[in-house]
Motif scaffolding. Structure first.
Motif, PDB file in Angstrom:
ATOM      1  N   ASP A 179       0.706  -1.049   0.049  1.00 39.40           N
ATOM      2  CA  ASP A 179       0.041   0.110   0.020  1.00 39.40           C
ATOM      3  C   ASP A 179       0.925   1.342   0.070  1.00 39.40           C
ATOM      4  O   ASP A 179       0.236   2.465  -0.175  1.00 39.40           O
ATOM      5  N   LYS A 180       2.159   1.179   0.072  1.00 38.39           N
ATOM      6  CA  LYS A 180       2.986   2.392   0.046  1.00 38.39           C
ATOM      7  C   LYS A 180       3.619   2.610  -1.206  1.00 38.39           C
ATOM      8  O   LYS A 180       4.232   3.532  -1.421  1.00 38.39           O
ATOM      9  N   MET A 181       3.275   1.803  -2.188  1.00 35.73           N
ATOM     10  CA  MET A 181       3.856   2.129  -3.560  1.00 35.73           C
ATOM     11  C   MET A 181       3.296   3.187  -4.349  1.00 35.73           C
ATOM     12  O   MET A 181       2.105   3.533  -4.229  1.00 35.73           O
ATOM     13  N   TRP A 182       4.389   3.909  -5.023  1.00 32.99           N
ATOM     14  CA  TRP A 182       3.815   4.916  -5.474  1.00 32.99           C
ATOM     15  C   TRP A 182       4.498   4.789  -6.818  1.00 32.99           C
ATOM     16  O   TRP A 182       5.494   4.199  -7.195  1.00 32.99           O
ATOM     17  N   GLY A 183       3.930   5.474  -8.322  1.00 32.76           N
ATOM     18  CA  GLY A 183       4.496   5.424  -9.410  1.00 32.76           C
ATOM     19  C   GLY A 183       5.496   6.420  -9.743  1.00 32.76           C
ATOM     20  O   GLY A 183       6.470   5.906 -10.607  1.00 32.76           O
ATOM     21  N   TYR A 184       5.720   7.472  -9.383  1.00 38.83           N
ATOM     22  CA  TYR A 184       6.715   8.319  -9.700  1.00 38.83           C
ATOM     23  C   TYR A 184       7.161   9.358  -8.607  1.00 38.83           C
ATOM     24  O   TYR A 184       6.176  10.088  -8.108  1.00 38.83           O
ATOM     25  N   VAL A 185       8.209   9.465  -8.225  1.00 38.57           N
ATOM     26  CA  VAL A 185       8.949  10.367  -7.181  1.00 38.57           C
ATOM     27  C   VAL A 185       9.748  11.366  -7.897  1.00 38.57           C
ATOM     28  O   VAL A 185      10.635  10.903  -8.735  1.00 38.57           O
ATOM     29  N   TRP A 186       9.661  12.608  -7.378  1.00 32.71           N
ATOM     30  CA  TRP A 186      10.550  13.525  -8.051  1.00 32.71           C
ATOM     31  C   TRP A 186      10.725  14.718  -7.127  1.00 32.71           C
ATOM     32  O   TRP A 186      10.539  14.658  -5.860  1.00 32.71           O
ATOM     33  N   GLN A 187      11.445  15.908  -7.427  1.00 29.02           N
ATOM     34  CA  GLN A 187      11.419  17.144  -6.479  1.00 29.02           C
ATOM     35  C   GLN A 187      10.717  18.126  -6.872  1.00 29.02           C
ATOM     36  O   GLN A 187      10.632  18.736  -7.751  1.00 29.02           O
ATOM     37  N   GLY A 188       9.650  18.238  -5.803  1.00 31.64           N
ATOM     38  CA  GLY A 188       8.522  19.275  -6.216  1.00 31.64           C
ATOM     39  C   GLY A 188       8.549  20.351  -4.962  1.00 31.64           C
ATOM     40  O   GLY A 188       7.618  21.271  -5.113  1.00 31.64           O
ATOM     41  N   ARG A 189       9.285  20.423  -4.286  1.00 31.69           N
ATOM     42  CA  ARG A 189       9.575  21.429  -3.270  1.00 31.69           C
ATOM     43  C   ARG A 189       9.865  22.912  -3.956  1.00 31.69           C
ATOM     44  O   ARG A 189      10.690  22.752  -5.169  1.00 31.69           O
ATOM     45  N   VAL A 243       5.215  14.920  -2.300  1.00 32.81           N
ATOM     46  CA  VAL A 243       6.348  15.195  -3.309  1.00 32.81           C
ATOM     47  C   VAL A 243       6.302  16.807  -3.426  1.00 32.81           C
ATOM     48  O   VAL A 243       7.326  17.313  -3.798  1.00 32.81           O
ATOM     49  N   LEU A 244       5.227  17.568  -3.070  1.00 32.59           N
ATOM     50  CA  LEU A 244       5.459  18.934  -3.019  1.00 32.59           C
ATOM     51  C   LEU A 244       6.298  19.556  -2.094  1.00 32.59           C
ATOM     52  O   LEU A 244       6.710  20.876  -2.222  1.00 32.59           O
ATOM     53  N   ASN A 245       6.853  18.686  -1.190  1.00 28.30           N
ATOM     54  CA  ASN A 245       7.918  19.232   0.067  1.00 28.30           C
ATOM     55  C   ASN A 245       9.094  18.179  -0.318  1.00 28.30           C
ATOM     56  O   ASN A 245       9.930  18.158   0.382  1.00 28.30           O
ATOM     57  N   TYR A 246       9.143  17.681  -1.556  1.00 27.90           N
ATOM     58  CA  TYR A 246      10.375  16.560  -1.824  1.00 27.90           C
ATOM     59  C   TYR A 246      11.505  17.379  -2.416  1.00 27.90           C
ATOM     60  O   TYR A 246      11.519  18.069  -3.253  1.00 27.90           O
ATOM     61  N   ALA A 247      12.871  17.257  -1.861  1.00 25.50           N
ATOM     62  CA  ALA A 247      13.815  17.538  -2.447  1.00 25.50           C
ATOM     63  C   ALA A 247      14.710  16.375  -2.820  1.00 25.50           C
ATOM     64  O   ALA A 247      13.874  15.091  -2.985  1.00 25.50           O
ATOM     65  N   SER A 251      13.001  12.387  -2.187  1.00 23.05           N
ATOM     66  CA  SER A 251      12.427  11.394  -3.297  1.00 23.05           C
ATOM     67  C   SER A 251      13.306  10.219  -3.291  1.00 23.05           C
ATOM     68  O   SER A 251      12.709   9.104  -3.838  1.00 23.05           O
ATOM     69  N   ARG A 252      14.703   9.959  -2.868  1.00 21.81           N
ATOM     70  CA  ARG A 252      15.455   8.949  -3.042  1.00 21.81           C
ATOM     71  C   ARG A 252      14.889   8.056  -1.843  1.00 21.81           C
ATOM     72  O   ARG A 252      14.911   6.853  -2.400  1.00 21.81           O
ATOM     73  N   GLY A 253      14.464   8.528  -0.880  1.00 20.12           N
ATOM     74  CA  GLY A 253      14.108   7.758   0.282  1.00 20.12           C
ATOM     75  C   GLY A 253      12.934   6.752  -0.297  1.00 20.12           C
ATOM     76  O   GLY A 253      13.215   5.355  -0.110  1.00 20.12           O
ATOM     77  N   PRO A 254      11.839   6.853  -0.643  1.00 25.47           N
ATOM     78  CA  PRO A 254      10.809   5.950  -0.992  1.00 25.47           C
ATOM     79  C   PRO A 254      11.289   4.997  -2.239  1.00 25.47           C
ATOM     80  O   PRO A 254      11.154   3.800  -2.175  1.00 25.47           O
TER      81      PRO A 254
END
Length: 425
Positions: A179-189, A243-247, A251-254
């Motif tokens: 249930d923690k799976m996401w499709g795409y992570v990036w830098q949104g901060r 993701v709006l607060n990811y650097a 994003s690398r973490g998940p």
């Protein structure tokens, strides 16, 4: 050892001779980033130089956030402080800090000619070589090889394909209990990292580079609106709202913990993903970022990189330069490539067998670096930071659904024309 390496290490030999002749040892301070393995590698190289020369180097830790780090540098340099001798500087920050940095031209003896010309050109401000290239970057797409194979999906070539594949695998994995799976992570901060991501979206859709090489503001076009609208559609569907607060590290973490299918990040993330304790070791692939759709669509990766510069306020300027020349030399750049997957700025090192074995994708990046999209630092000069801030904040408003794409881009276009004073930066 190559002739180039011998020339690069010659200053170290000189310092050894000076120390042996009774020269007084000094203590230098270098400000390094703590992103990924950077702090560890910086400290290791600095300690090695210190042992070779009989001097001491203290490493000053700085914020991971590029904007926060720049603010710290500006405060230290503007005050005339001599508390930091050497600064690790992002390539887009060189022009902003140039007046407070030492001219290295008289010290380098032409060593810079072995580095990527684009990086050297970025280091030369007003005819002064104010920094030495350290490593070069470009945005990359990381993906889970095992998951694409499991669901019989190809590496996406377009953003539409990425969204469809990410959604398919995300839904299937969640249905299977992850249930923690996401499709795409990036830098949104709202920071420089979002400027890089958003520039890739816009350029990949044929929407230009915010400001072109002549200084003309180009962001106000339908393709730019289309690109930002697309990215806003990621949030809450294939990307978490967080993701709006990811650097970079957020994003690398998940992704590295096995909770994301795709990730946009810099090359440094490869070494971390391949670490012995990484849950995704040997399960990760690297590809170019997807292209957009419509006229002018292309694969686009933002050019990045870091350099080393000496404060003009340093009380040990000559020694500080020797430290920079060593740190930016072939021995250290090779070590950083092997241990941290940092891309060398010395072109010759891309032929090194050890580097190619440790980083199979690195050789192909030479072409990526040649065609990467540069941020409009040269055209906007000292106002680049303001341009980037306006751009990233506008994009962030659209991503967070507090502004409509068309209206937000139109306001940004007007604002940048005001800042540019009619294109006269």
């Amino acid at each position: 050892m190559t002739r180039f390496a011998q020339r690069a290490l010659a200053p170290v030999a000189l310092m050894l001779a000076l120390c042996g002749a009774g020269a007084q040892a000094a203590t230098l301070k270098i400000a390094c980033s703590g992103l990924g393995k950077e702090l560890e590698l910086c400290k290791g190289a600095a300690d090695a130089w210190g042992k070779k020369t009989g001097n001491t180097v203290e490493v000053v830790s700085t914020p991971n956030d590029a904007s926060e780090r720049l603010a710290l540098y500006q405060q230290v340099l503007a005050s005339g402080s001599d508390k930091i001798d050497v600064f690790q500087v992002e390539m887009n920050q060189v022009g902003l800090l140039a007046n407070q940095l030492l001219d290295l031209t008289g010290y380098s003896k032409g060593v810079e000619k072995g580095h990527f010309p684009s990086m050297v050109n970025n280091s030369a401000v007003g005819g002064r070589l104010v920094a030495m290239p350290w490593f070069i970057d470009a945005g990359l797409l990381y993906y889970r090889k095992d998951l694409l194979e499991k669901y019989k999906q190809d590496v996406p070539q377009t953003w539409d394909q990425l969204k469809a594949t990410a959604q398919l695998i995300q839904d299937a994995e969640r249905k299977a209990g992850k249930d923690k799976m996401w499709g795409y992570v990036w830098q949104g901060r709202a920071y420089e990292g979002l400027t890089c991501n958003a520039l890739e979206w816009v350029a990949s859709h044929g929407g230009g580079t915010i400001v072109d090489d002549s200084g003309k503001v180009t962001i106000g076009n339908p393709n730019a609106v289309k690109a930002i609208t697309m990215a806003a559609g990621f949030v809450g569907t294939i990307s978490p709202t967080a993701v709006l607060n990811y650097a970079e590290e957020e994003s690398r973490g998940p992704f590295q913990n096995g909770n994301a299918v795709f990730m946009r990040n810099w090359p440094y993330a490869w070494a971390a993903a391949q670490a012995a304790d990484s849950p995704v070791k040997d399960k990760v692939g690297v590809a170019v970022l997807p292209r957009g759709s419509g006229d002018g669509a292309r694969h686009a990766a933002t050019l990045g990189g870091q350099e080393l510069a000496v404060s003009k306020h340093s009380k040990n300027a000559a020694l500080a330069v020797e430290l920079v020349l060593y740190m930016a030399g072939p021995e250290v750049q090779k070590e950083r490539a092997l241990k941290g997957s940092y891309n060398p700025t010395i072109v010759e090192l891309y032929k090194d067998a050890d580097i190619k074995k440790a980083n199979p994708f690195m050789g192909s990046l030479v072409r990526t670096f040649s065609s990467a999209v540069a941020r409009p630092t040269a055209a906007t000069g000292v106002r680049y930071n303001q341009v980037s801030s306006e751009f990233q904040n506008t994009v962030h408003e659209v991503l967070s659904k507090t502004a409509k794409p068309e209206e937000a881009i139109a306001r940004l276009n007007t604002r940048l024309h005001q800042i540019s004073r009619g294109g006269k930066w």
